[in-house]
Scaffold this motif. Structure first.
Motif, PDB file in Angstrom:
ATOM      1  N   ARG A  37       2.793  15.770 -12.410  1.00 24.13           N
ATOM      2  CA  ARG A  37       1.878  16.595 -13.202  1.00 24.13           C
ATOM      3  C   ARG A  37       1.966  18.063 -12.825  1.00 24.13           C
ATOM      4  O   ARG A  37       1.595  18.935 -13.619  1.00 24.13           O
ATOM      5  CB  ARG A  37       0.439  16.096 -13.021  1.00 24.13           C
ATOM      6  CG  ARG A  37       0.185  14.733 -13.652  1.00 24.13           C
ATOM      7  CD  ARG A  37      -1.235  14.261 -13.341  1.00 24.13           C
ATOM      8  NE  ARG A  37      -2.239  15.200 -13.822  1.00 24.13           N
ATOM      9  CZ  ARG A  37      -2.754  15.198 -15.044  1.00 24.13           C
ATOM     10  NH1 ARG A  37      -2.331  14.300 -15.922  1.00 24.13           N
ATOM     11  NH2 ARG A  37      -3.671  16.071 -15.399  1.00 24.13           N
ATOM     12  N   THR A  38       2.439  18.356 -11.615  1.00 22.17           N
ATOM     13  CA  THR A  38       2.558  19.756 -11.196  1.00 22.17           C
ATOM     14  C   THR A  38       3.886  20.367 -11.603  1.00 22.17           C
ATOM     15  O   THR A  38       4.059  21.583 -11.468  1.00 22.17           O
ATOM     16  CB  THR A  38       2.401  19.864  -9.670  1.00 22.17           C
ATOM     17  OG1 THR A  38       3.476  19.152  -9.029  1.00 22.17           O
ATOM     18  CG2 THR A  38       1.070  19.263  -9.215  1.00 22.17           C
ATOM     19  N   LEU A  39       4.819  19.535 -12.063  1.00 18.23           N
ATOM     20  CA  LEU A  39       6.117  20.069 -12.464  1.00 18.23           C
ATOM     21  C   LEU A  39       5.979  20.862 -13.760  1.00 18.23           C
ATOM     22  O   LEU A  39       5.183  20.527 -14.639  1.00 18.23           O
ATOM     23  CB  LEU A  39       7.133  18.936 -12.655  1.00 18.23           C
ATOM     24  CG  LEU A  39       7.513  18.126 -11.409  1.00 18.23           C
ATOM     25  CD1 LEU A  39       8.484  17.022 -11.793  1.00 18.23           C
ATOM     26  CD2 LEU A  39       8.134  19.025 -10.354  1.00 18.23           C
ATOM     27  N   ALA A  43       0.831  -1.204   0.000  1.00 17.46           N
ATOM     28  CA  ALA A  43       0.000   0.000   0.000  1.00 17.46           C
ATOM     29  C   ALA A  43       0.873   1.264   0.000  1.00 17.46           C
ATOM     30  O   ALA A  43       0.565   2.253  -0.687  1.00 17.46           O
ATOM     31  CB  ALA A  43      -0.926   0.005   1.198  1.00 17.46           C
ATOM     32  N   THR A  44       1.967   1.226   0.759  1.00 20.55           N
ATOM     33  CA  THR A  44       2.875   2.378   0.782  1.00 20.55           C
ATOM     34  C   THR A  44       3.506   2.604  -0.583  1.00 20.55           C
ATOM     35  O   THR A  44       3.629   3.735  -1.055  1.00 20.55           O
ATOM     36  CB  THR A  44       3.967   2.160   1.841  1.00 20.55           C
ATOM     37  OG1 THR A  44       3.356   1.948   3.116  1.00 20.55           O
ATOM     38  CG2 THR A  44       4.885   3.368   1.911  1.00 20.55           C
ATOM     39  N   ALA A  45       3.910   1.509  -1.251  1.00 21.82           N
ATOM     40  CA  ALA A  45       4.513   1.631  -2.583  1.00 21.82           C
ATOM     41  C   ALA A  45       3.514   2.209  -3.590  1.00 21.82           C
ATOM     42  O   ALA A  45       3.865   3.078  -4.398  1.00 21.82           O
ATOM     43  CB  ALA A  45       5.010   0.258  -3.047  1.00 21.82           C
ATOM     44  N   VAL A  46       2.251   1.725  -3.531  1.00 20.28           N
ATOM     45  CA  VAL A  46       1.230   2.246  -4.440  1.00 20.28           C
ATOM     46  C   VAL A  46       0.958   3.723  -4.163  1.00 20.28           C
ATOM     47  O   VAL A  46       0.814   4.541  -5.077  1.00 20.28           O
ATOM     48  CB  VAL A  46      -0.060   1.408  -4.327  1.00 20.28           C
ATOM     49  CG1 VAL A  46      -1.186   2.049  -5.130  1.00 20.28           C
ATOM     50  CG2 VAL A  46       0.192  -0.009  -4.802  1.00 20.28           C
ATOM     51  N   GLY A  94       1.403   9.307  -5.607  1.00 24.70           N
ATOM     52  CA  GLY A  94       1.863  10.636  -5.221  1.00 24.70           C
ATOM     53  C   GLY A  94       2.925  11.182  -6.166  1.00 24.70           C
ATOM     54  O   GLY A  94       2.917  12.370  -6.507  1.00 24.70           O
ATOM     55  N   ALA A  95       3.826  10.297  -6.601  1.00 17.97           N
ATOM     56  CA  ALA A  95       4.855  10.740  -7.547  1.00 17.97           C
ATOM     57  C   ALA A  95       4.233  11.157  -8.865  1.00 17.97           C
ATOM     58  O   ALA A  95       4.648  12.151  -9.484  1.00 17.97           O
ATOM     59  CB  ALA A  95       5.872   9.618  -7.765  1.00 17.97           C
ATOM     60  N   PHE A  96       3.195  10.423  -9.312  1.00 19.41           N
ATOM     61  CA  PHE A  96       2.526  10.776 -10.565  1.00 19.41           C
ATOM     62  C   PHE A  96       1.825  12.131 -10.446  1.00 19.41           C
ATOM     63  O   PHE A  96       1.905  12.971 -11.354  1.00 19.41           O
ATOM     64  CB  PHE A  96       1.521   9.684 -10.929  1.00 19.41           C
ATOM     65  CG  PHE A  96       0.716   9.986 -12.163  1.00 19.41           C
ATOM     66  CD1 PHE A  96       1.288   9.881 -13.429  1.00 19.41           C
ATOM     67  CD2 PHE A  96      -0.606  10.396 -12.058  1.00 19.41           C
ATOM     68  CE1 PHE A  96       0.555  10.175 -14.563  1.00 19.41           C
ATOM     69  CE2 PHE A  96      -1.353  10.693 -13.190  1.00 19.41           C
ATOM     70  CZ  PHE A  96      -0.769  10.573 -14.446  1.00 19.41           C
ATOM     71  N   LEU A  97       1.125  12.336  -9.315  1.00 17.21           N
ATOM     72  CA  LEU A  97       0.454  13.615  -9.117  1.00 17.21           C
ATOM     73  C   LEU A  97       1.460  14.759  -9.004  1.00 17.21           C
ATOM     74  O   LEU A  97       1.233  15.857  -9.535  1.00 17.21           O
ATOM     75  CB  LEU A  97      -0.424  13.549  -7.869  1.00 17.21           C
ATOM     76  CG  LEU A  97      -1.594  12.560  -7.922  1.00 17.21           C
ATOM     77  CD1 LEU A  97      -2.324  12.538  -6.581  1.00 17.21           C
ATOM     78  CD2 LEU A  97      -2.560  12.919  -9.053  1.00 17.21           C
TER      79      LEU A  97
END
Length: 606
Positions: A255-257, A241-244, A249-252
């Motif tokens: 997108r803000t970069l 669950a932490t990895a997912v 979170g990394a994907f979101l």
């Protein structure tokens, strides 16, 4: 090229007349020298660090040196292929080389050989003969060969998307991918041939197991790693669950970069675009250039070495510009001497504020190579160019003013320049055909006289040794600028009578088009701006949003965005196709390595 130019200039200086000198104010070889020095320093430091880590963790100085010897040989292989394929050595190509990637395959093979010889797993004891050493080395290398080969091939595939880039971005990043691919290919060949051979020759033949500092260090790490792995296995759901959650979170966050076409290189100098009002004279532009140069030299004595202005076009017009435009080359002192700013961006803002007090003049701060690079991309000197297309020049000028006002309110958009397509004062002569007929004049005769008075007419030629110049006859400069002198220009009639121009025509001072620019045969006007303190993509997105909300374009009028944003978009489109293909190839290689979809997915998702 620069060295050849300097050699030729040394010859030219000897032929110059007395009192004439040629001074170099902008020498790009200094920037090239700094870049090459940085690359050499980084490569040397990287090589030393890699050698130290190899010797430390392999626990065998001979094994460490065998692996380290792959670095210069792989570099020699890469440089040979660079020479063969015409790839130049620069900051982009050489700076991307990672010694850790180069020695990856060699480390795997040497570690396997050392483990078989001295790890005790093969049951070897005593001193081995030459034949035994060769056989054990072959067995160890052959067992691990496929894993090392697939690992390096996967690394090669990672750089394939860069080879798919085209245009300017391709010319910049393709040499980097080629150089890294050449180095890894050389390391791949060496790891399968040279490394096993050198291991058999250089490694100790004493096969008695012994504990090294590497074994102690790895044992210490293992004792602390085992509880961590055991805890992860006991709480599989929590770890998964932490990895997912981290993946989402990394994907979101991704997108803000923001996005930029290329990172800005600190060139150490400024190129300032100066623009006066349309129709300004050459003398006025020179005056404002000198005024701006004086302000910069007085207010920034510790930062500015000299300021040189360039106006108009040379005899060979490779970089033409109107007389109301000038390029100020601000040559800076070494950054260690600066007192008013810590970096170039901060210094540019302070300088822009200092020269902003000059009325009727706009300034755009960039760097010499950056400015020329932008011109090659879009024909404009700014980082981003908003182009508005349409038919009516007055309407285009109005839309450009509105767009310029919108851009100025967007944070990060600096040095906003609105192209002036109208507002050029012109002396307009409208002939009256009835009056011309009264004096027996034709339109062609009057036009010929006016053209001679203002544009000039060749009256002969002047010879100066081997050079030949046209002798042009026309009115004095002050008379050409005086509308009353134009009205009093005499026109010769067929009867020999002299008639003032105002008796056969209406002469008036009116505003006309300053310039008419076209792209794809369509009229357009541009609004350019530089980006500082933010990324290009985010700034352009905000500009697009505000323009849609605040500016309503009539039917037939539309906008496009050029400059770095255009190249960023094109590169992104190409990478959006090339990256998935590369990822697919990596998964296929992982599948062939493990012959298991489950294991391939396990590694691929990591």
């Amino acid at each position: 090229i620069i060295k050849a130019v300097k050699q030729r200039m040394a010859t030219i200086r000897q032929t110059l007349p007395k009192g004439v000198t040629v001074d170099v104010y902008l020498d790009r070889s200094e920037l090239v020298g700094r870049a090459i020095h940085t690359v050499q320093k980084n490569l040397l430091e990287g090589a030393l660090i890699v050698v130290f880590v190899l010797v430390l963790f392999l626990g065998n100085w001979r094994a460490g040196l065998v692996v380290a010897s792959v670095i210069p040989l792989a570099m020699l292989f890469a440089i040979s292929l660079m020479r063969l394929f015409g790839v130049s050595g620069n900051l982009m190509s050489l700076g991307a080389i990672d010694f850790g990637l180069i020695v990856d395959g060699a480390v795997i093979i040497v570690e396997a050989i050392v483990h078989r010889l001295h790890g005790g797993g093969a049951g070897l004891t005593g001193r081995l003969s030459g034949e035994q050493m060769d056989e054990e080395t072959y067995l160890a290398a052959s067992k691990i060969r496929s894993s090392a080969a697939f690992g390096e091939i996967i690394i090669l595939i990672v750089y394939l998307p860069l080879l798919a880039l085209a245009g300017i971005e391709g010319r910049m990043f393709r040499p980097m991918a080629q150089t890294v691919a050449f180095a890894i290919l050389g390391a791949f060949i060496l790891s399968l041939t040279y490394v096993p051979m050198m291991s058999a020759l250089a490694l100790s033949r004493n096969a008695d197991p012994k504990v090294t500092i590497s074994d102690r260090l790895l044992g210490w790490l293992t004792r602390r790693y085992d509880p961590l792995v055991a805890g992860a296995l006991r709480h599989k759901t929590l770890v998964l669950a932490t990895a997912v959650a981290l993946l989402v979170g990394a994907f979101l966050l991704f997108r803000t970069l923001g996005g930029e076409f290329i990172p800005q290189l600190a060139e150490g100098d400024f190129a300032v675009e100066l623009r006066t009002l349309p129709g300004s004279s050459l003398e006025y532009t020179i005056e404002k250039s000198q005024q701006a140069a004086g302000i910069l030299q007085r207010q920034f004595p510790d930062e500015v070495k000299e300021v040189v202005a360039k106006v108009g076009a040379a005899e060979i017009p490779t970089d033409p510009m109107p007389v109301e435009a000038a390029d100020l080359m601000v040559i800076l002192r070494p950054q260690a001497n600066w007192k008013k700013a810590d970096n170039q961006a901060e210094l540019a803002e302070q300088m822009a504020a200092a020269v902003g007090v000059i009325p009727g003049v706009t300034f755009g701060f960039q760097q010499p190579i950056q400015m020329r690079f932008n011109e090659l991309i879009s024909g404009a000197k700014q980082d981003v160019v908003l182009k508005i297309f349409g038919e009516d020049l007055i309407q285009l000028a109005d839309y450009a003013r509105q767009a310029g006002a919108v851009v100025r309110r967007v944070p990060g958009a600096e040095d906003v320049y609105v192209e002036q397509v109208t507002g050029l004062p012109q002396i307009v002569v409208r002939l009256d055909r009835a009056r011309l007929a009264r004096f027996g004049l034709s339109v062609g005769e009057v036009n010929r006289t006016v053209q001679t008075a203002f544009a000039g007419q060749t009256a002969g030629q002047v010879f100066e040794q081997e050079r030949r110049y046209d002798l042009v006859l026309r009115l004095r400069g002050d008379l050409r600028r005086d509308i009353n002198s134009v009205r009093q220009l005499f026109i010769a009639t067929p009867t020999g009578q002299q008639v003032p121009l105002e008796q056969v025509a209406t002469v008036a001072l009116e505003e006309g088009p300053n310039q008419i620019q076209r792209d794809d045969t369509k009229r357009r006007v541009s609004v350019g701006f530089n980006v500082r303190g933010r990324d290009v993509e985010t700034v352009v997105r905000e500009v697009q949003q505000h323009l849609r909300q605040q500016v309503r374009f009539a039917p037939g009028y539309y906008t496009t965005y050029g400059g770095q944003f255009e190249n960023l978009r094109e590169a992104t489109d190409r990478l959006s196709l090339a990256v998935p293909v590369a990822l697919g190839l990596i998964f296929v290689l992982l599948f062939f390595t493990f012959n298991s979809v489950k294991q391939a997915l396990l590694i691929f998702t990591a």
